[in-house]
Design a protein around this motif. Structure first.
Motif, mmCIF file in Angstrom:
data_model
loop_
_atom_site.group_PDB
_atom_site.id
_atom_site.type_symbol
_atom_site.label_atom_id
_atom_site.label_comp_id
_atom_site.label_asym_id
_atom_site.label_seq_id
_atom_site.Cartn_x
_atom_site.Cartn_y
_atom_site.Cartn_z
ATOM 1 N N ASP A 128 -1.364 -5.834 9.413
ATOM 2 C CA ASP A 128 -2.427 -6.337 10.286
ATOM 3 C C ASP A 128 -3.695 -5.500 10.126
ATOM 4 O OD1 ASP A 128 -0.743 -8.309 11.226
ATOM 5 O OD2 ASP A 128 -0.295 -7.292 13.120
ATOM 6 N N ASN A 129 -3.532 -4.186 10.044
ATOM 7 C CA ASN A 129 -4.687 -3.307 9.841
ATOM 8 C C ASN A 129 -5.299 -3.487 8.454
ATOM 9 O OD1 ASN A 129 -4.508 -2.174 12.392
ATOM 10 N ND2 ASN A 129 -3.119 -0.568 11.715
ATOM 11 N N MET A 130 -4.460 -3.728 7.449
ATOM 12 C CA MET A 130 -4.962 -3.909 6.084
ATOM 13 C C MET A 130 -5.746 -5.208 5.943
ATOM 14 S SD MET A 130 -4.490 -1.273 4.387
ATOM 15 C CE MET A 130 -5.178 -1.941 2.898
ATOM 16 N N GLY A 131 -5.465 -6.189 6.781
ATOM 17 C CA GLY A 131 -6.178 -7.452 6.718
ATOM 18 C C GLY A 131 -7.667 -7.299 6.959
ATOM 19 N N ALA A 132 -8.051 -6.191 7.591
ATOM 20 C CA ALA A 132 -9.470 -5.933 7.860
ATOM 21 C C ALA A 132 -10.108 -5.059 6.779
ATOM 22 C CB ALA A 132 -9.618 -5.252 9.222
ATOM 23 N N ALA A 133 -9.330 -4.616 5.800
ATOM 24 C CA ALA A 133 -9.847 -3.733 4.747
ATOM 25 C C ALA A 133 -10.255 -4.568 3.541
ATOM 26 C CB ALA A 133 -8.774 -2.722 4.345
ATOM 27 N N ASP A 134 -11.518 -4.537 3.223
ATOM 28 C CA ASP A 134 -12.014 -5.271 2.069
ATOM 29 C C ASP A 134 -11.643 -4.523 0.793
ATOM 30 O OD1 ASP A 134 -13.307 -7.373 0.842
ATOM 31 O OD2 ASP A 134 -15.290 -6.461 0.967
ATOM 32 N N GLY A 135 -11.460 -5.246 -0.286
ATOM 33 C CA GLY A 135 -11.208 -4.611 -1.573
ATOM 34 C C GLY A 135 -9.736 -4.546 -1.918
ATOM 35 N N ARG A 136 -9.422 -3.680 -2.878
ATOM 36 C CA ARG A 136 -8.072 -3.591 -3.439
ATOM 37 C C ARG A 136 -7.408 -2.276 -3.048
ATOM 38 N NH1 ARG A 136 -5.843 -6.448 -7.422
ATOM 39 N NH2 ARG A 136 -7.865 -7.270 -8.095
ATOM 40 N N THR A 137 -6.133 -2.406 -2.651
ATOM 41 C CA THR A 137 -5.297 -1.254 -2.329
ATOM 42 C C THR A 137 -4.079 -1.288 -3.234
ATOM 43 O OG1 THR A 137 -5.972 -1.325 -0.008
ATOM 44 C CG2 THR A 137 -3.956 -0.110 -0.511
ATOM 45 N N VAL A 138 -3.704 -0.155 -3.768
ATOM 46 C CA VAL A 138 -2.431 -0.010 -4.481
ATOM 47 C C VAL A 138 -1.557 0.869 -3.606
ATOM 48 C CG1 VAL A 138 -1.259 0.939 -6.513
ATOM 49 C CG2 VAL A 138 -3.400 -0.328 -6.777
ATOM 50 N N ALA A 139 -0.330 0.391 -3.353
ATOM 51 C CA ALA A 139 0.616 1.108 -2.494
ATOM 52 C C ALA A 139 1.932 1.287 -3.239
ATOM 53 C CB ALA A 139 0.836 0.338 -1.196
ATOM 54 N N VAL A 140 2.307 2.535 -3.518
ATOM 55 C CA VAL A 140 3.595 2.828 -4.148
ATOM 56 C C VAL A 140 4.565 3.086 -3.005
ATOM 57 C CG1 VAL A 140 4.855 4.305 -5.757
ATOM 58 C CG2 VAL A 140 2.421 3.816 -6.151
ATOM 59 N N VAL A 141 5.496 2.142 -2.822
ATOM 60 C CA VAL A 141 6.322 2.152 -1.613
ATOM 61 C C VAL A 141 7.792 1.895 -1.916
ATOM 62 C CG1 VAL A 141 4.412 1.420 -0.126
ATOM 63 C CG2 VAL A 141 5.887 -0.305 -1.163
ATOM 64 N N GLU A 142 8.611 2.254 -0.965
ATOM 65 C CA GLU A 142 10.052 2.050 -1.068
ATOM 66 C C GLU A 142 10.379 0.549 -1.152
ATOM 67 O OE1 GLU A 142 12.248 4.347 -1.496
ATOM 68 O OE2 GLU A 142 10.938 6.047 -1.130
ATOM 69 N N PRO A 143 11.465 0.189 -1.847
ATOM 70 C CA PRO A 143 11.832 -1.225 -1.967
ATOM 71 C C PRO A 143 11.999 -1.930 -0.623
ATOM 72 C CG PRO A 143 13.105 0.083 -3.512
ATOM 73 C CD PRO A 143 12.352 1.054 -2.631
ATOM 74 N N ASP A 144 12.509 -1.224 0.377
ATOM 75 C CA ASP A 144 12.684 -1.870 1.679
ATOM 76 C C ASP A 144 11.343 -2.165 2.347
ATOM 77 O OD1 ASP A 144 13.084 0.913 1.469
ATOM 78 O OD2 ASP A 144 13.845 1.077 3.492
ATOM 79 N N VAL A 145 10.317 -1.407 2.021
ATOM 80 C CA VAL A 145 8.972 -1.721 2.522
ATOM 81 C C VAL A 145 8.496 -3.025 1.880
ATOM 82 C CG1 VAL A 145 6.555 -0.960 2.553
ATOM 83 C CG2 VAL A 145 8.396 0.677 3.050
ATOM 84 N N VAL A 146 8.749 -3.196 0.585
ATOM 85 C CA VAL A 146 8.374 -4.441 -0.085
ATOM 86 C C VAL A 146 9.111 -5.616 0.553
ATOM 87 C CG1 VAL A 146 8.321 -5.707 -2.268
ATOM 88 C CG2 VAL A 146 7.850 -3.245 -2.247
ATOM 89 N N ARG A 147 10.407 -5.451 0.843
ATOM 90 C CA ARG A 147 11.163 -6.523 1.503
ATOM 91 C C ARG A 147 10.526 -6.880 2.852
ATOM 92 N NH1 ARG A 147 15.697 -3.241 -0.124
ATOM 93 N NH2 ARG A 147 16.755 -4.256 -1.847
#
Length: 196
Positions: A128-147
């Protein structure tokens, strides 16, 4: 304003190969490190780079050339309490009913950690917070976060969490605005990968 987030799952580790609940301190294995190095430079430029606070996510980010990744506590993997560091087979043999309950009921946390539902809510707040961030974000995250991201973006029931397989060193892309996200999943990283 459009926000784009590319979620990268970490490269392989001994814990992953052993189906072990990661304790956050497991480094990449040689094959995982080599695969991540080979994929360095395959991601588009980003306005911000973030990572789950585990060793394997930080090492994956560094090998990909994203050494400036900011650790974000909200992007930590599922807290599995007293099961951390144990294999699924070990836990299943010692606590078969608890494992069955955990896999069937996303509100349960028999390991005295975090429920799948709580993880999905936590990641949903971050999105929800990222929806207000313009541009591109790269997030290296745990597989369960992706799920959890997939569940949220698709508006799927939390029980669908275990139905999403997340392969090591793959990209899941979301883009959107005003809380409405579109999804592309499972793109392998590498010199010929499309990271758009």
């Amino acid at each position: 304003m459009t926000s784009r987030v590319t979620f990268i799952s970490p490269a392989t580790t001994p814990s992953l190969r052993q189906a072990r609940f990661d304790d956050g301190r497991t480094p990449l294995d040689e094959a995982g490190r080599a695969q991540a190095w080979a994929a360095a430079g395959s991601l588009p430029p980003a306005d911000r780079v973030v990572a789950s606070p585990s060793v394997r996510c930080r090492e994956t980010a560094a090998a990909l050339g994203l050494a400036d990744a900011e650790e974000v506590a909200e992007l930590a993997g599922l807290g599995v309490g007293r099961w951390r560091g144990r294999t699924l087979d070990e836990v299943g043999a010692a606590e078969p009913d608890a494992v069955a309950q955990w896999l069937a009921d996303p509100t349960s946390a028999p390991h005295d950690g975090e429920s799948v539902q709580d993880l999905c809510l936590r990641i949903g707040r971050w999105l929800d917070n990222m929806g207000a961030a313009d541009g591109r974000t790269v997030a290296v995250v745990e597989p369960d976060v992706v799920r959890a991201v997939v569940v949220r973006v698709l508006g799927a029931p939390v029980a669908a969490f275990w139905r999403a397989d997340v392969a090591p060193l793959t990209a899941t892309h979301i883009s959107g605005r005003s809380g409405r996200w579109n999804l592309r999943m499972g793109h392998p990283l590498g010199p010929h990968a499309d990271g758009s």
